[in-house]
Design a protein around this motif. Structure first.
Motif, PDB file in Angstrom:
ATOM      1  N   ARG A  55      53.521  33.502  28.227  1.00 43.59           N
ATOM      2  CA  ARG A  55      54.388  34.399  29.104  1.00 43.59           C
ATOM      3  C   ARG A  55      55.634  33.582  28.993  1.00 43.59           C
ATOM      4  O   ARG A  55      55.873  32.720  29.830  1.00 43.59           O
ATOM      5  CB  ARG A  55      53.918  34.450  30.353  1.00 43.59           C
ATOM      6  CG  ARG A  55      54.542  35.570  31.434  1.00 43.59           C
ATOM      7  CD  ARG A  55      53.690  36.009  32.512  1.00 43.59           C
ATOM      8  NE  ARG A  55      54.090  37.001  33.106  1.00 43.59           N
ATOM      9  CZ  ARG A  55      54.809  37.085  34.635  1.00 43.59           C
ATOM     10  NH1 ARG A  55      54.718  35.694  34.874  1.00 43.59           N
ATOM     11  NH2 ARG A  55      55.161  37.902  35.123  1.00 43.59           N
ATOM     12  N   PHE A  56      56.739  34.208  28.304  1.00 36.92           N
ATOM     13  CA  PHE A  56      57.944  33.498  28.015  1.00 36.92           C
ATOM     14  C   PHE A  56      58.933  33.401  29.357  1.00 36.92           C
ATOM     15  O   PHE A  56      58.891  34.279  29.878  1.00 36.92           O
ATOM     16  CB  PHE A  56      58.864  34.134  26.760  1.00 36.92           C
ATOM     17  CG  PHE A  56      57.955  33.873  25.609  1.00 36.92           C
ATOM     18  CD1 PHE A  56      57.732  32.765  24.804  1.00 36.92           C
ATOM     19  CD2 PHE A  56      57.275  35.263  24.866  1.00 36.92           C
ATOM     20  CE1 PHE A  56      57.000  32.724  23.700  1.00 36.92           C
ATOM     21  CE2 PHE A  56      56.565  35.030  23.704  1.00 36.92           C
ATOM     22  CZ  PHE A  56      56.560  33.945  23.032  1.00 36.92           C
ATOM     23  N   ASP A  57      59.580  32.103  29.439  1.00 40.14           N
ATOM     24  CA  ASP A  57      60.451  31.951  30.454  1.00 40.14           C
ATOM     25  C   ASP A  57      61.936  32.487  30.133  1.00 40.14           C
ATOM     26  O   ASP A  57      62.697  32.788  30.759  1.00 40.14           O
ATOM     27  CB  ASP A  57      60.422  30.517  30.844  1.00 40.14           C
ATOM     28  CG  ASP A  57      59.134  30.082  31.348  1.00 40.14           C
ATOM     29  OD1 ASP A  57      58.663  30.671  32.354  1.00 40.14           O
ATOM     30  OD2 ASP A  57      58.684  29.263  30.758  1.00 40.14           O
ATOM     31  N   LEU A  58      62.137  32.238  28.757  1.00 35.43           N
ATOM     32  CA  LEU A  58      63.331  32.677  28.214  1.00 35.43           C
ATOM     33  C   LEU A  58      63.014  33.120  26.883  1.00 35.43           C
ATOM     34  O   LEU A  58      62.300  32.566  25.973  1.00 35.43           O
ATOM     35  CB  LEU A  58      64.147  31.372  28.070  1.00 35.43           C
ATOM     36  CG  LEU A  58      65.526  31.649  27.252  1.00 35.43           C
ATOM     37  CD1 LEU A  58      66.575  32.563  28.048  1.00 35.43           C
ATOM     38  CD2 LEU A  58      66.228  30.064  27.207  1.00 35.43           C
TER      39      LEU A  58
ATOM     40  N   LYS B 191      54.591  21.755  34.077  1.00 32.87           N
ATOM     41  CA  LYS B 191      55.466  20.872  33.434  1.00 32.87           C
ATOM     42  C   LYS B 191      55.764  21.451  31.931  1.00 32.87           C
ATOM     43  O   LYS B 191      55.833  20.648  31.116  1.00 32.87           O
ATOM     44  CB  LYS B 191      55.065  19.615  33.327  1.00 32.87           C
ATOM     45  CG  LYS B 191      55.111  18.780  34.704  1.00 32.87           C
ATOM     46  CD  LYS B 191      54.923  17.153  34.453  1.00 32.87           C
ATOM     47  CE  LYS B 191      54.853  16.428  35.899  1.00 32.87           C
ATOM     48  NZ  LYS B 191      54.688  15.171  35.627  1.00 32.87           N
ATOM     49  N   THR B 192      55.787  22.689  31.791  1.00 37.98           N
ATOM     50  CA  THR B 192      56.028  23.215  30.523  1.00 37.98           C
ATOM     51  C   THR B 192      56.801  24.687  30.685  1.00 37.98           C
ATOM     52  O   THR B 192      56.958  25.355  31.561  1.00 37.98           O
ATOM     53  CB  THR B 192      54.643  23.971  30.068  1.00 37.98           C
ATOM     54  OG1 THR B 192      54.028  22.826  29.927  1.00 37.98           O
ATOM     55  CG2 THR B 192      55.004  24.329  28.789  1.00 37.98           C
TER      56      THR B 192
ATOM     57  N   ARG C 141      63.991  26.567  38.030  1.00 37.27           N
ATOM     58  CA  ARG C 141      63.168  27.376  39.388  1.00 37.27           C
ATOM     59  C   ARG C 141      61.910  28.039  38.455  1.00 37.27           C
ATOM     60  O   ARG C 141      60.818  27.830  39.145  1.00 37.27           O
ATOM     61  CB  ARG C 141      63.984  28.738  39.672  1.00 37.27           C
ATOM     62  CG  ARG C 141      65.013  28.277  40.508  1.00 37.27           C
ATOM     63  CD  ARG C 141      65.527  29.575  41.381  1.00 37.27           C
ATOM     64  NE  ARG C 141      66.237  30.383  40.752  1.00 37.27           N
ATOM     65  CZ  ARG C 141      67.282  30.678  40.513  1.00 37.27           C
ATOM     66  NH1 ARG C 141      68.192  29.720  41.002  1.00 37.27           N
ATOM     67  NH2 ARG C 141      67.759  31.535  39.947  1.00 37.27           N
ATOM     68  N   ARG C 142      61.819  28.299  37.063  1.00 37.12           N
ATOM     69  CA  ARG C 142      60.575  28.549  36.577  1.00 37.12           C
ATOM     70  C   ARG C 142      59.553  27.597  36.578  1.00 37.12           C
ATOM     71  O   ARG C 142      58.436  27.581  36.651  1.00 37.12           O
ATOM     72  CB  ARG C 142      60.999  29.262  35.018  1.00 37.12           C
ATOM     73  CG  ARG C 142      61.635  30.606  35.090  1.00 37.12           C
ATOM     74  CD  ARG C 142      60.562  31.599  35.548  1.00 37.12           C
ATOM     75  NE  ARG C 142      59.316  31.602  34.677  1.00 37.12           N
ATOM     76  CZ  ARG C 142      58.153  32.233  35.206  1.00 37.12           C
ATOM     77  NH1 ARG C 142      58.083  32.780  36.316  1.00 37.12           N
ATOM     78  NH2 ARG C 142      56.890  32.279  34.371  1.00 37.12           N
TER      79      ARG C 142
ATOM     80  N   VAL D 296      58.625  16.896  31.328  1.00 37.98           N
ATOM     81  CA  VAL D 296      58.418  18.592  31.006  1.00 37.98           C
ATOM     82  C   VAL D 296      58.753  18.670  29.622  1.00 37.98           C
ATOM     83  O   VAL D 296      59.444  18.412  29.047  1.00 37.98           O
ATOM     84  CB  VAL D 296      59.716  19.243  31.944  1.00 37.98           C
ATOM     85  CG1 VAL D 296      59.677  20.588  31.667  1.00 37.98           C
ATOM     86  CG2 VAL D 296      59.578  19.005  33.195  1.00 37.98           C
ATOM     87  N   THR D 297      57.761  19.633  29.138  1.00 39.44           N
ATOM     88  CA  THR D 297      57.831  19.881  27.613  1.00 39.44           C
ATOM     89  C   THR D 297      58.350  21.284  27.428  1.00 39.44           C
ATOM     90  O   THR D 297      58.132  22.350  28.263  1.00 39.44           O
ATOM     91  CB  THR D 297      56.421  20.122  27.044  1.00 39.44           C
ATOM     92  OG1 THR D 297      55.960  18.705  27.138  1.00 39.44           O
ATOM     93  CG2 THR D 297      56.394  20.464  25.662  1.00 39.44           C
TER      94      THR D 297
END
Length: 391
Positions: free
Chosen positions: A94-97, A60-61, A52-53, A269-270
């Protein structure tokens, strides 16, 4: 950052004798099955939120931060994050995890929020740790069988403060945007690591705060020093016993992530993984007597723990290469910032919390992040790292 009134917080008994519910080996075997199911559910949830993020980001990151354990050496990581955030080139994403082990678990909420205010707050927390947060020796530990030797009352208060008030709202908003925060503990009964998603536990109720603070305390409970924490009837302690970095996703998990991304029309996606190591990669040199059994045994335990650091990073590097080469639609990049192992020889390095040494580490981390080469070559368990004079 404003604390909730202390009377509203269900504090843990700082010096209470630890009692565990009665259990059997048969029950532990059943609990092992349940823990396996829970871990799988956690990873599935992590994968779905990452998907979702990726859809929301549209570039694509995906950005992942892993913060290691290291006790007072966490001051290095705090300084590094602050210096990284202050860069105008290659700024901190801005971190996703974000994942955290031990002291990294304490830093992780602030890194996830990622604002100047949040990073200044965690810097201040570490800055006053020696005076107002560090546990004190419980001189009656031999009478009060807590499983530790320190009184954690001040530390418990700091944990509650870290997730209370205005900052809790920042975290809840991050979780609502599918940004994730996971910490690790060690289950001493089942001899496994456990991953906990704080987005699943922290809510606006006192119960959610209590549960989250309990998990943070368990994640940072250094065995033999801090009392262990009972989580769902099991004895839990510092996640660094299992691994000093919470790697979380396996090769098969990345395959699942790639499939789910492809279903959303996302390919190429990276995943950018950044690791901040708050602990030295090698134990300091020591002259060992070959006839001293006690010294040999102690040195063996030390070396076993320290070898976790380079071996874990090598495993993560190999995983990144394998995913990039073999999982269609995904590419994994890895960058690691390490703490100079030679610092372990400095005065204050062996303390639980030592203000001057922590301030030095904070400054070193900040300057490293602002330098031309903030990221390091992976260390090897079979080579002593270069000293400053050799560089």
């Amino acid at each position: 950052m404003k604390m909730l009134p202390l009377l509203t917080l269900p504090f843990f008994a700082a010096c209470a004798v630890v009692h565990r519910p009665a259990t059997t080996m048969a029950q532990l075997q059943r609990d092992g099955v349940a823990a396996r199911v829970a871990e799988r559910s956690t990873r599935d949830s992590v994968i779905e939120r990452l998907v979702r993020r990726a859809v929301v980001r549209g570039d694509k990151t995906l950005d992942v931060l892993m913060l290691s354990g290291g006790g007072q050496n966490g001051a290095f990581g705090v300084g590094f994050l602050r210096g990284w955030h202050a860069r105008t080139d290659s700024p901190m994403p801005r971190f996703d995890l974000v994942t955290g082990i031990s002291t990294g678990a304490l830093q992780a909420p602030y890194a996830l929020v990622g604002t100047t205010k949040a990073l200044d707050t965690i810097t201040a927390i570490y800055g006053r740790a020696a005076e107002s947060i560090a546990p004190s020796i419980d001189w009656l530990f031999w009478l009060r069988k807590t499983g530790g030797v320190v009184n954690t009352k001040k530390y418990d208060r700091a944990l509650h403060e870290s997730i209370a008030g205005e900052f809790r709202g920042d975290l809840v908003r991050a979780f609502a945007a599918d940004r994730q925060l996971l910490i690790g503990t060690s289950d001493f009964d089942l001899a496994i690591g456990r991953s906990w998603s704080l987005g699943e536990t922290l809510d606006t109720t006192s119960k959610g705060i209590e549960r989250t603070a309990m998990l943070l305390k368990a994640a940072t409970a250094i065995p033999g020093i801090f009392p262990p924490v009972l989580v769902d009837g099991h004895v839990h302690g510092d996640g660094g016993v299992i691994s000093n970095v919470l790697l979380l996703l396996t090769f098969e998990d990345y395959q699942q992530l790639a499939r789910r991304l492809a279903e959303k029309g996302l390919t190429d996606v990276t995943v950018r993984i950044f690791v901040v190591m708050n602990f030295w990669s090698h134990a300091p040199p020591q002259i060992i007597s070959p006839s001293n059994v006690k010294q040999i045994a102690a040195r063996s335990n030390t070396m076993l723990f320290f070898s976790h650091q380079p071996q874990t990073l090598e495993d993560l590097s190999n995983l990144a290469r394998a995913v990039s080469w073999q999982v269609r639609g995904l590419h994994v990049e890895l960058k690691v910032a390490t703490l100079d192992a030679e610092l372990a020889l400095e005065p204050g390095a062996s303390k639980l919390f030592e203000h001057a040494f922590m301030q030095r580490l904070d400054n070193l981390g900040y300057m490293k992040a602002r330098s031309m080469s903030p990221w390091d070559k992976l260390p090897s368990a079979y080579e002593r790292p270069f000293t400053t004079k050799e560089r």
